[in-house]
Design an enzyme around this catalytic site. Structure first.
Site, short mmCIF file in Angstrom:
data_model
loop_
_atom_site.label_atom_id
_atom_site.label_comp_id
_atom_site.label_asym_id
_atom_site.label_seq_id
_atom_site.Cartn_x
_atom_site.Cartn_y
_atom_site.Cartn_z
N ARG A 66 -9.89 -1.47 5.05
CA ARG A 66 -9.10 -0.93 3.94
C ARG A 66 -8.38 0.34 4.38
O ARG A 66 -7.31 0.67 3.87
CB ARG A 66 -9.99 -0.66 2.70
N TYR A 120 15.16 -3.02 -10.52
CA TYR A 120 14.36 -4.25 -10.61
C TYR A 120 13.53 -4.24 -11.90
O TYR A 120 12.93 -3.22 -12.25
CB TYR A 120 13.46 -4.30 -9.36
N ASP A 192 14.62 1.89 -3.01
CA ASP A 192 14.20 0.50 -2.81
C ASP A 192 15.30 -0.16 -1.97
O ASP A 192 16.41 -0.38 -2.44
CB ASP A 192 14.04 -0.19 -4.18
N LYS A 217 10.56 -10.42 0.52
CA LYS A 217 11.95 -10.89 0.56
C LYS A 217 12.44 -10.95 2.01
O LYS A 217 11.92 -11.72 2.78
CB LYS A 217 12.81 -9.98 -0.32
C1 LIG Z 1 10.91 -8.53 -5.53
C2 LIG Z 1 11.33 -7.14 -5.68
C3 LIG Z 1 10.41 -6.12 -5.96
C4 LIG Z 1 8.95 -6.40 -6.20
O1 LIG Z 1 8.30 -6.84 -5.04
P1 LIG Z 1 7.00 -7.78 -5.05
O2 LIG Z 1 6.75 -8.05 -3.61
O3 LIG Z 1 7.34 -9.01 -5.84
O4 LIG Z 1 5.91 -7.01 -5.70
C5 LIG Z 1 10.88 -4.82 -6.04
N1 LIG Z 1 12.18 -4.52 -5.86
C6 LIG Z 1 13.10 -5.47 -5.58
C7 LIG Z 1 14.52 -5.07 -5.39
C8 LIG Z 1 12.72 -6.80 -5.48
O5 LIG Z 1 13.63 -7.74 -5.22
#
Ligand SMILES: *Cc1c(COP(=O)(O)O)cnc(C)c1O
Length: 406
Positions: A66, A120, A192, A217
């Site tokens: 962890r 998001y 992000d 992604k």
């Molecule tokens: C998918 C996504 C998230 C969230 O990520 P997870 O891996 O699904 O928790 C946050 N920001 C953006 C821009 C995303 O496309």
């Protein structure tokens, strides 16, 4: 242990770094060509003194997964290299990384966060439910509007939160200008960077304090793993991020880390092809009679085109959205159901092309009036363009459009 790569990575190009970063971590009697998946919850300590020294950080080593795991550390190191960060912490998901970034950046009851209005959906929920309920003041602002942004900065937020490219309308935020304004206002900037990936944008260079990814992604890229990362140039912030992961237990497992790292190696190749396909597709869509409007920063008519060209070095990402000329839900259904290659899935960034209908998925929670207010009509389609051959992608979209209104 996790940290930055040796200096040789500074001289290598992005593609070379992506292929090699992180892998130097395994040494010993023999050296495998790929980092092993260390499915271990803990690590034997060679002696009483070693135990004391490893816990103290005086001796490199691992004691409990962890806290740190070599497979996860290899991924963290690779992401640090690609983002130009001093430290990266991997999390169980993008949302876990975003939550940790807010806390590490100092979001506490009574503090204020200014967030991009188009962020998001679940990040919005995290702020409006989780943080607002604890007494954090949350303000959503159109950060593409310079005067709105300046007004918001004047309220002296603790944290400014933005996405380099917004979802699903693909607005471009001026990250260097916003990060500088946030710094001047005494705020930390959290970016992000999921949509452009470090292939297009490395916000730390622009002054961002923490850069987060949904590694689910583009970083993973194969639709086979859920994960997140948070990177920073500030070792102290890195320590605070790691503390979040360790204390809340929101860590990434070694199997998931290995998949992300495996995916990361081909990020430049995938992105190159995907950006190229997206650009061809956006141009083709622009001339189609059944398409009212195309949202793609590579098009000259996109309001963020010049800024995107500057920020991303002439590449524009692999997400393309468009409005159907007949903006009715029943027509969107005809379009999506007629597709054979492009799969409907509420995710993005995979090597295969995906289609998503925001009113049913990411913006489902809004009323039609609220959606209209943020520019999301019932004819809006979002495509995540994959690595397939562009003519096949176009053929499929043509098939979808041919089915509209029949
Ligand atoms: C998918 C996504 C998230 C969230 O990520 P997870 O891996 O699904 O928790 C946050 N920001 C953006 C821009 C995303 O496309």
């Amino acid at each position: 242990m996790p940290g930055s790569e040796p200096s040789r990575f500074e001289h290598w190009g992005f593609g070379t770094s992506a292929a090699h970063a992180g892998e130097h971590l395994v040494t010993g009697e023999f050296q495998p060509t790929s980092t092993p998946i260390y499915n271990a919850s803990g690590y034997f300590m060679p002696s009483f003194d070693a135990l004391d020294e490893v816990f103290d950080g005086r001796r490199p080593g691992y004691f409990y997964s962890r806290n740190a795991n070599p497979t996860v550390a290899a991924l963290e190191s690779a992401v640090s290299t690609l983002e130009g960060a001093a430290d990266t912490v991997a999390f169980a998901s993008g949302m876990a990384a975003i939550h940790a970034a807010f806390v590490a950046a100092g979001l506490r009851p009574g503090e204020r966060v200014v967030a991009s209005r188009d962020c998001y959906g679940l990040t919005r929920t995290l702020l409006t439910s989780h943080f607002a309920e604890q007494g954090v003041q949350v303000q959503f602002v159109d950060l593409t509007d310079a005067s709105e942004a300046a007004e918001a900065m004047a309220t002296r937020p603790r944290v400014v939160y933005l996405e380099t490219i917004s979802n699903p309308l693909l607005k471009i935020l001026n990250v260097p200008a916003l990060a500088a304004a946030a710094r001047a206002a005494g705020a930390l900037t959290v970016v992000d960077n999921t949509f452009p990936s470090p292939y297009l944008a490395r916000p730390i260079q622009w002054g961002a304090d923490i850069v987060v990814h949904s590694a689910t992604k583009y970083l993973g890229g194969h639709g086979d793993v859920t994960g997140g990362t948070a990177s920073t140039a500030d070792p102290e912030l890195g320590g605070r991020l790691r503390r979040q992961a360790v204390v809340l237990g929101s860590v990434l497992g070694p199997n998931e880390a290995w998949l992300c790292h495996r995916g990361l190696k081909t990020l430049p190749l995938r992105m190159k092809q995907q950006c190229q396909n997206a650009s061809v597709l956006a141009g083709w869509l622009s001339g189609h009679s059944q398409v009212a409007r195309v949202y793609y920063p590579g098009l000259g008519c996109h309001p963020g085109h010049v800024l995107a060209a500057e920020m991303f070095g002439g590449r524009f990402g692999a997400m393309v959205s468009f409005d159907l000329a007949d903006p009715r839900r029943v027509v969107a259904r005809q379009f999506m159901d007629a597709l054979e290659l492009i799969a409907p899935a509420p995710t993005l960034g995979d090597l295969r092309s995906l289609v998503m209908y925001p009113p049913l998925a990411s913006h489902r929670g809004l009323t039609p009036a609220q959606r209209a207010e943020v520019g999301i009509g019932d004819g809006l389609i979002r495509l995540s363009v994959g690595i397939e051959d562009a003519p096949d992608i176009i053929d499929d979209v043509r098939r979808g459009l041919a089915a509209c209104g029949v």
